[in-house]
Write an enzyme that holds these catalytic residues in place. Structure first.
Site, PDB file in Angstrom:
ATOM      1  N   HIS A   1       0.527  -1.439   0.146  1.00 26.68           N
ATOM      2  CA  HIS A   1       0.056  -0.196  -0.101  1.00 26.68           C
ATOM      3  C   HIS A   1       0.732   1.169   0.280  1.00 26.68           C
ATOM      4  O   HIS A   1       0.429   2.171  -0.793  1.00 26.68           O
ATOM      5  CB  HIS A   1      -1.280   0.398   1.242  1.00 26.68           C
ATOM      6  CG  HIS A   1      -1.512  -0.988   1.143  1.00 26.68           C
ATOM      7  ND1 HIS A   1      -2.614  -1.597   2.772  1.00 26.68           N
ATOM      8  CD2 HIS A   1      -2.576  -2.120   0.535  1.00 26.68           C
ATOM      9  CE1 HIS A   1      -2.865  -2.773   2.530  1.00 26.68           C
ATOM     10  NE2 HIS A   1      -2.911  -2.996   1.295  1.00 26.68           N
TER      11      HIS A   1
ATOM     12  N   HIS B   1      -9.967  -2.525  -3.839  1.00 26.49           N
ATOM     13  CA  HIS B   1      -8.579  -2.253  -3.176  1.00 26.49           C
ATOM     14  C   HIS B   1      -7.475  -3.948  -4.102  1.00 26.49           C
ATOM     15  O   HIS B   1      -6.265  -3.452  -3.423  1.00 26.49           O
ATOM     16  CB  HIS B   1      -8.919  -3.432  -1.614  1.00 26.49           C
ATOM     17  CG  HIS B   1      -7.353  -3.518  -0.854  1.00 26.49           C
ATOM     18  ND1 HIS B   1      -7.129  -2.749   0.117  1.00 26.49           N
ATOM     19  CD2 HIS B   1      -6.589  -4.892  -1.014  1.00 26.49           C
ATOM     20  CE1 HIS B   1      -5.969  -2.910   0.577  1.00 26.49           C
ATOM     21  NE2 HIS B   1      -5.612  -4.358   0.144  1.00 26.49           N
TER      22      HIS B   1
ATOM     23  N   ASP C   1      -3.098  -2.922  -4.035  1.00 24.81           N
ATOM     24  CA  ASP C   1      -2.512  -3.715  -4.194  1.00 24.81           C
ATOM     25  C   ASP C   1      -1.156  -4.740  -5.363  1.00 24.81           C
ATOM     26  O   ASP C   1      -0.173  -4.421  -5.857  1.00 24.81           O
ATOM     27  CB  ASP C   1      -3.195  -6.029  -4.116  1.00 24.81           C
ATOM     28  CG  ASP C   1      -3.256  -5.592  -2.537  1.00 24.81           C
ATOM     29  OD1 ASP C   1      -2.987  -4.315  -1.306  1.00 24.81           O
ATOM     30  OD2 ASP C   1      -4.277  -6.434  -2.370  1.00 24.81           O
TER      31      ASP C   1
ATOM     32  N   HIS D   1      -0.810 -11.479  -5.233  1.00 18.44           N
ATOM     33  CA  HIS D   1       0.641 -10.476  -5.710  1.00 18.44           C
ATOM     34  C   HIS D   1       1.736 -11.859  -6.515  1.00 18.44           C
ATOM     35  O   HIS D   1       2.415 -10.923  -6.783  1.00 18.44           O
ATOM     36  CB  HIS D   1       0.659 -10.856  -4.171  1.00 18.44           C
ATOM     37  CG  HIS D   1       0.216 -10.091  -3.098  1.00 18.44           C
ATOM     38  ND1 HIS D   1       0.153  -8.536  -3.037  1.00 18.44           N
ATOM     39  CD2 HIS D   1      -0.307  -9.876  -1.528  1.00 18.44           C
ATOM     40  CE1 HIS D   1      -0.703  -7.468  -2.975  1.00 18.44           C
ATOM     41  NE2 HIS D   1      -1.129  -8.719  -1.420  1.00 18.44           N
TER      42      HIS D   1
HETATM   43 ZN    ZN Z   1      -3.831  -4.519   0.140  1.00 15.21          ZN
END
Ligand code: ZN
Length: 279
Positions: free
Chosen positions: A75, A231, A235, A258
């Protein structure tokens, strides 16, 4: 070409790591070094440089060396990258960036409040010159040339409060602060015991996570009806920032995480023929 930038004044934060659960003081210190350097004051000021080879992804993005780690970078890094900040010392006295409210809003507002200072060094945004496609089961990222940085993200969960969400956004500091930075981390109540057994989510709470039970958001209201996909874009921006330069192109992510985000970063760094400097 764009100028390298730092912040005009030091900014400090206090919070808790969402995974470690530990309290942490974080300071963002202006620097002329031309790079982003992390400093662990609890490890005799050990310094860490951002490099994709030293990044591990497991529910968050972590910089790991044999001497220590810095967890949950995404973030904070998103805020720096979107605002063109590439020269900064980030000092912390723990192993994890504080989660604040689970979003990037505190960091984004602080950077806007103190303002930016241009440095003598220059950087060239990197333009995507040819399309690419990375797939992992039903998740994928496609990248195509564009005249600006655009991110399209699609998620699909069986959960009735999420279902299918799809958003496309041109990334600039204004859009980021209005549309993306306030979107909070989310998590499923039923997954908490398994995460905590692995030492994750130990600092998760109703104050820093949108928590879902089997059918509902427990701690509403949401900040946006589609806060979840927003969100995921946050990311993704944080992970994409590991490329190190500003990017121009359209990234279209389906059901990413991720690890998949990092695959596109590594691909572009290993295959520079997909990029050309935009002068
Ligand atoms: Zn996050």
């Amino acid at each position: 070409m764009a100028a390298k930038k730092t912040i005009k004044k030091e900014v400090a934060f206090f919070g808790f790591g969402i995974h470690s659960g530990k309290p942490v003081d974080l300071r963002l210190i202006p620097s002329d070094s031309g790079e982003i350097v992390f400093r662990r004051s609890d490890l005799k000021n050990l310094e860490f440089r951002l490099s994709p080879e030293n990044i591990k992804t497991k529910n968050c993005t972590t910089l790991v060396t044999d001497k220590g780690k810095i967890q949950t970078l995404e973030h904070l890094l998103a805020v720096f990258w979107v605002n063109g900040i590439d020269s900064l010392t980030i000092e912390l006295n723990q192993e994890e960036i504080p989660s604040m409210d689970g979003s990037a809003l505190h960091f984004a507002r602080a950077v806007q409040r103190v303002g930016l200072r241009e440095l003598p060094g220059k950087k060239s945004p990197q333009k995507i010159t040819q399309s690419l496609f990375i797939q992992e089961e039903d998740a994928s990222i496609s990248v195509v040339p564009d005249n600006e940085l655009r991110i399209t993200y699609q998620i699909e969960y069986e959960h009735p409060s999420i279902k299918k969400q799809d958003l496309s956004i041109v990334v600039n500091p204004e859009n980021f602060e209005m549309e993306i930075a306030p979107a909070r981390t989310f998590g499923f109540l039923e997954e908490v015991p398994a995460l905590q057994k692995q030492g994750l989510a130990l600092g998760g709470s109703y104050n820093n996570t949108v928590v879902l039970d089997e059918t509902n958001v427990i701690n509403g209201p949401l900040r946006y009806p589609d806060e979840f996909v927003r969100h995921k874009i946050l990311d993704f921006i944080g992970d994409l920032s590991l490329i190190g330069e500003p990017m121009i192109g359209h990234f279209n992510v389906k059901k990413g995480g991720h690890a998949l985000h990092l695959r596109v970063v590594r691909f572009l760094l290993e295959n520079p023929e997909y990029l050309s400097p935009d002068r």
